[in-house]
Scaffold this active site. Structure first.
Site, PDB file in Angstrom:
ATOM      1  CG  HIS A 187      71.594 -48.449   6.046  1.00 16.51           C
ATOM      2  ND1 HIS A 187      70.570 -48.546   6.959  1.00 16.51           N
ATOM      3  CD2 HIS A 187      71.317 -47.349   5.296  1.00 16.51           C
ATOM      4  CE1 HIS A 187      69.711 -47.565   6.771  1.00 16.51           C
ATOM      5  NE2 HIS A 187      70.145 -46.826   5.767  1.00 16.51           N
ATOM      6  CD  GLU A 291      72.153 -46.235   9.111  1.00 15.77           C
ATOM      7  OE1 GLU A 291      72.794 -45.805   8.128  1.00 15.77           O
ATOM      8  OE2 GLU A 291      70.972 -45.913   9.346  1.00 15.77           O
TER       9      GLU A 291
END
Length: 317
Positions: A187, A291
């Site tokens: 992330h 991500e």
């Protein structure tokens, strides 16, 4: 030139402070043994918390390349807002009726205390680097989390710092007697000068799930995606390399290996206002999440099998 790797060197985590140095760079454990800092002789550095194995800083030439909320908790009380949190074994809110339905959003990897396994010196085609390995297993989890997801597993997470790149890799092991399904995602919050001047290239013509439109599917029609509103998309079967442009010049290249999808996220003004640990509220102007992960579909890992995937983040300075 072929890759040259040395065997892992255990880090002395029993002392209040430990430092290992070499011609490549150094690895230093903080006084409270809660973080590790990787440094190169070139001046590049990265800092990783043992809580969540979260990378909270990546610098080249003293320039910070990751966005971190000023209100983010860094004491292990909750998931870090910014840097590179790890998502495993579920992405987003757990779907009802699945094996992960009792877990918290994004799973437990980002909120677990990882073990520090050791350091490695690496050299690939003359590009020297230092690597730190972290580990998390089913034996590390508390009883409550084990009850919610009762599978045997092992995770090895590697962070490698080089002169112009930061490499992150996850190995998932299933030593148990039953297969399990999982999602995994890196992330990454990339720091940018201004969201109005950047674009994301490499996703044109792909199908994406738009979470701001109820999860409906659409086809991307832009060669360079501009972010002018809240953006939360899962691009399926994405190419291996995605480029973040600033005024049409490369700023970052995100290259994935063994991962299927790319999530593009920016909460923009309306979303940032609703996030309690997002500070400053205008911080959305200085970040974009690109991500890499495998989240559009479940990954199945059979017993006594291993899966691995990783991301290389390159800064064009």
């Amino acid at each position: 030139m072929s890759a040259h790797k040395k065997k892992p060197v255990p880090l002395a985590v029993g002392r209040s402070t430990a430092q290992e140095s070499s011609s490549h760079g150094s690895i230093q454990i903080s006084d409270d043994s809660q973080s590790v800092t990787l440094s190169l002789v070139s001046g590049a550095s990265a800092k990783v918390l043992l809580y969540g194995a979260t990378v909270v800083s990546w610098k080249i030439q003293e320039r910070e390349l990751l966005w971190l909320s000023e209100a983010s908790a860094l004491d292990g009380s909750k998931a870090v807002r910014g840097g590179i949190p790890l998502v495993f074994p579920v992405f987003g809110p757990p779907p009802a009726g699945t094996a992960v339905e009792k877990l918290a959003q994004h799973g437990f990897a980002r909120t677990s205390k990882w073990n520090l396994l050791g350091r490695v010196e690496e050299e690939t085609e003359g590009d020297k680097g230092v690597r730190v390995d972290f580990g998390l297993s089913s034996d590390s989890l508390d009883d409550e989390t084990k009850a919610k997801w009762p599978y045997e597993f092992g995770l090895i997470y590697s962070v490698t710092l080089r002169e112009s790149t930061l490499e992150t890799k996850m190995v998932v092991q299933n030593p148990g007697s039953a297969a399990f399904e999982f999602n995994v995602l890196f992330h990454t919050y990339l720091r940018i000068p201004d969201v109005s001047t950047i674009g994301v290239q490499g996703l044109n013509s792909l199908t994406y799930r738009d979470k701001t439109l109820g999860g409906t599917e659409h086809q991307e029609s832009s060669d360079v995606i501009k972010i002018a509103s809240q953006t939360d998309r899962v691009y399926k079967s994405a190419p291996d390399a995605i480029t973040v442009l600033e005024d049409d010049k490369p700023l970052y290249t995100v290259t994935k290996t063994g991962l299927n999808d790319v999530v593009l996220w920016n909460p923009y003004s309306d979303g940032a206002e609703k996030i309690g640990d997002w500070e400053p509220k205008e911080g959305y102007k200085n970040m974009v999440c690109v991500e890499a992960g495998s989240v559009a579909d479940w990954q199945t890992l059979e017993q006594e099998s291993t899966w691995e995937g990783g991301v290389t983040h390159k800064a064009h300075l």
